[in-house]
Design a protein around this motif. Sequence first.
Motif, PDB file in Angstrom:
ATOM      1  N   LEU A   1      21.653   6.682  34.668  1.00 43.43           N
ATOM      2  CA  LEU A   1      21.842   5.380  35.316  1.00 43.43           C
ATOM      3  C   LEU A   1      21.476   4.218  34.400  1.00 43.43           C
ATOM      4  O   LEU A   1      21.842   3.082  34.659  1.00 43.43           O
ATOM      5  CB  LEU A   1      21.001   5.306  36.589  1.00 43.43           C
ATOM      6  CG  LEU A   1      21.377   6.318  37.663  1.00 43.43           C
ATOM      7  CD1 LEU A   1      20.530   6.119  38.895  1.00 43.43           C
ATOM      8  CD2 LEU A   1      22.842   6.179  38.029  1.00 43.43           C
TER       9      LEU A   1
ATOM     10  N   GLN B   1      22.013   2.276  31.158  1.00 41.78           N
ATOM     11  CA  GLN B   1      23.041   2.217  30.118  1.00 41.78           C
ATOM     12  C   GLN B   1      22.484   1.575  28.862  1.00 41.78           C
ATOM     13  O   GLN B   1      21.579   0.735  28.931  1.00 41.78           O
ATOM     14  CB  GLN B   1      24.233   1.388  30.617  1.00 41.78           C
ATOM     15  CG  GLN B   1      25.001   2.069  31.695  1.00 41.78           C
ATOM     16  CD  GLN B   1      25.973   1.122  32.357  1.00 41.78           C
ATOM     17  OE1 GLN B   1      25.579   0.065  32.841  1.00 41.78           O
ATOM     18  NE2 GLN B   1      27.222   1.513  32.392  1.00 41.78           N
TER      19      GLN B   1
ATOM     20  N   TYR C   1      24.185   2.119  38.728  1.00 35.87           N
ATOM     21  CA  TYR C   1      23.732   1.768  37.386  1.00 35.87           C
ATOM     22  C   TYR C   1      22.600   0.741  37.474  1.00 35.87           C
ATOM     23  O   TYR C   1      22.608  -0.130  38.338  1.00 35.87           O
ATOM     24  CB  TYR C   1      24.871   1.171  36.572  1.00 35.87           C
ATOM     25  CG  TYR C   1      25.790   2.195  36.010  1.00 35.87           C
ATOM     26  CD1 TYR C   1      25.299   3.217  35.184  1.00 35.87           C
ATOM     27  CD2 TYR C   1      27.150   2.173  36.280  1.00 35.87           C
ATOM     28  CE1 TYR C   1      26.141   4.167  34.662  1.00 35.87           C
ATOM     29  CE2 TYR C   1      28.005   3.129  35.753  1.00 35.87           C
ATOM     30  CZ  TYR C   1      27.491   4.116  34.952  1.00 35.87           C
ATOM     31  OH  TYR C   1      28.312   5.067  34.428  1.00 35.87           O
TER      32      TYR C   1
ATOM     33  N   ASN D   1      20.593  -2.221  35.515  1.00 37.69           N
ATOM     34  CA  ASN D   1      20.433  -3.142  34.397  1.00 37.69           C
ATOM     35  C   ASN D   1      19.735  -4.388  34.913  1.00 37.69           C
ATOM     36  O   ASN D   1      19.444  -4.489  36.104  1.00 37.69           O
ATOM     37  CB  ASN D   1      21.789  -3.477  33.766  1.00 37.69           C
ATOM     38  CG  ASN D   1      22.799  -3.899  34.801  1.00 37.69           C
ATOM     39  OD1 ASN D   1      22.485  -4.665  35.700  1.00 37.69           O
ATOM     40  ND2 ASN D   1      24.020  -3.389  34.686  1.00 37.69           N
TER      41      ASN D   1
ATOM     42  N   SER E   1      25.358  -5.052  44.968  1.00 39.77           N
ATOM     43  CA  SER E   1      26.591  -4.666  44.278  1.00 39.77           C
ATOM     44  C   SER E   1      27.696  -5.671  44.580  1.00 39.77           C
ATOM     45  O   SER E   1      28.561  -5.909  43.734  1.00 39.77           O
ATOM     46  CB  SER E   1      27.003  -3.253  44.661  1.00 39.77           C
ATOM     47  OG  SER E   1      27.426  -3.205  45.991  1.00 39.77           O
TER      48      SER E   1
ATOM     49  N   MET F   1      28.421   5.311  41.561  1.00 38.45           N
ATOM     50  CA  MET F   1      28.163   4.706  40.254  1.00 38.45           C
ATOM     51  C   MET F   1      29.161   3.599  39.960  1.00 38.45           C
ATOM     52  O   MET F   1      28.839   2.619  39.304  1.00 38.45           O
ATOM     53  CB  MET F   1      28.265   5.756  39.154  1.00 38.45           C
ATOM     54  CG  MET F   1      27.005   6.562  38.975  1.00 38.45           C
ATOM     55  SD  MET F   1      27.280   7.905  37.851  1.00 38.45           S
ATOM     56  CE  MET F   1      26.624   7.227  36.355  1.00 38.45           C
ATOM     57  N   LYS F   2      30.386   3.768  40.441  1.00 37.58           N
ATOM     58  CA  LYS F   2      31.434   2.785  40.140  1.00 37.58           C
ATOM     59  C   LYS F   2      31.199   1.484  40.891  1.00 37.58           C
ATOM     60  O   LYS F   2      31.741   0.451  40.530  1.00 37.58           O
ATOM     61  CB  LYS F   2      32.797   3.370  40.531  1.00 37.58           C
ATOM     62  CG  LYS F   2      33.211   4.521  39.635  1.00 37.58           C
ATOM     63  CD  LYS F   2      34.583   4.305  39.026  1.00 37.58           C
ATOM     64  CE  LYS F   2      34.892   5.330  37.969  1.00 37.58           C
ATOM     65  NZ  LYS F   2      35.415   6.573  38.520  1.00 37.58           N
TER      66      LYS F   2
END
Lengths: 308, 251
Positions: A184, A186, A267, A269, A302, B249-250
């Motif tokens: 997860l 990056q 993910y 960040n 998100s 994840m997308k």
Amino acid sequence: MQVQFLSPVPPPPPEPQEEDGDVSMVDGESVGINPVTPGQAIATDTQGHGTYLEGSTVHSSVAGMIDRVNKLISVRPLKTRYNAEIGDIVVGRITEVAQSRWKVDVNGRQDAVLMLSSVNLPGGVQRRKSESDQLQMRTFFSEGDLLVGEVQSFYADGATALQTRTLKYCKLRNGTFTCVPPALVQRCKSHFHTLPCGVDVILGLNGYIWVSKTTEKLPKGVEGRAAEEVEAEMAYSNKNEPITDHERETIARVSNCIAALARRFMYINDSIIVYAYEASLGFAVSDLLQLQVIRAITQEASAKAAMS
Amino acid sequence: MSRIFTINMSRLELLSPEGLRIDGRRANELRKLTAKTGVLSQADGSAYIEQGNTKCLAAVYGPREVRHKMNMLHDRAIINVEFNMAPFSTAERKKRSKNDKQVSKSVLGIITFEPVIKTTLYPRSQIDIYLQILQHDGGDLQACINAATLALIDAGLPMIDYVCACTAGSIDKEPIVDLNHVEESSDSPELTVAILPKTGKVNLLQMESRLHVDNFESVANLASEGCENIYQILDQVIRDRTKGLLKQMKQ
């Protein structure tokens, strides 16, 4: 302390696949969002990671997505232990103090090695490591200490060597530790972030994350000594600075936000952490690990990330 | 219902004249199988499986640093399997100490998975598989092997193939698949087979009772047929889970 057990969440039901939309089958090879599973024949190209050769066909050995670079075919599993690469910034925990080296747990398949010769010691950057340094290694790092370092090289058997020769690599204090799946996090330009809410976050590429109070730059030359020297000494300090209740709460909130993102397998960040933090402000810190709250804040985060 | 409990010559009638078994299944019918992966957050890989009333939880840790340095192998990873039955898993609550049966099941786990996992990729490491039976209703070895396969795949460990296990036995010379506890504890033989479904290679074949050699082939064939069916279900579970994670994840 109230302990709460969350029941496991089933993955969302898979959506019906569009007819020949994003899945194309080329001689038994699946591209697009179709994952491959162990033992599945993929292609007749060169085999890379996550595959094995049987006869002249490449088979997948893990469940995941196909990565293709020209003729080289490899399969990337979604969840796996950390695979180190040179230059990676990792957060680790000392597990053992050995002969002129430390063993560091970096979530990899073996403990990484931090040599005494690849750390900065107080009192001059370019100093020879003497025998007395070997004897007092525990005063620098002892078992259980957390540190941030960089992957320097690999040994012949695949073990990782770390280094902490820069002032930004040091022992960690004033904060809290969170562990997420390494996939997860990056690779990006910087893994040291100072968030606008007033906390520092170190995103280790091995999935270990350190959330701490923001430290101000030290005043230059305390008591006539060079700033670098003071900082080198501070790098091995075991004492926390005074942390106010407000700072503690912010640290806990950020670390719970990271845990929530990891739970939803998103993910991680710096920007998504900020969005999740902003979304979480309507909830109490202790409620952030509840399932509905996790869903609410990750969805809002998100959506914000998609807008920007 | 009265048919099921007919006492025939002072023992339970396991196969009715219509060819139905004590739980209403046909001879070649598996119990309902449901599975889920990624159930534990701390483990590298985990899975939960229900085969009828047999429930099993598997957790995989590693590859990680070897615990006891003397066991370390320089060319590959070592595999460590621990099998455990919860005290509440059987009809009578029992506190179990680590006995021979548990140790032998753990050893069976090691020999089943050692040729399948590509251990040579992880020298000087250790892979731990913890298996826990939460409810026992026959076929705990097959449930453990199936759960461990799912957990290993969830952990992202490279494997040549799935390992799918299934039991079969025979009642009055009629081969039956996927025995439950009642069938298992009668004096009928029980055979556990684990195969690699892609190649059909037999990975494990275990039987502790006597079976006439003439019946063996039909029983073994039925068990491997059961393995094939289990493979279809397990593969679908893994695909759905992988797709679900990718979608998340997308986002």
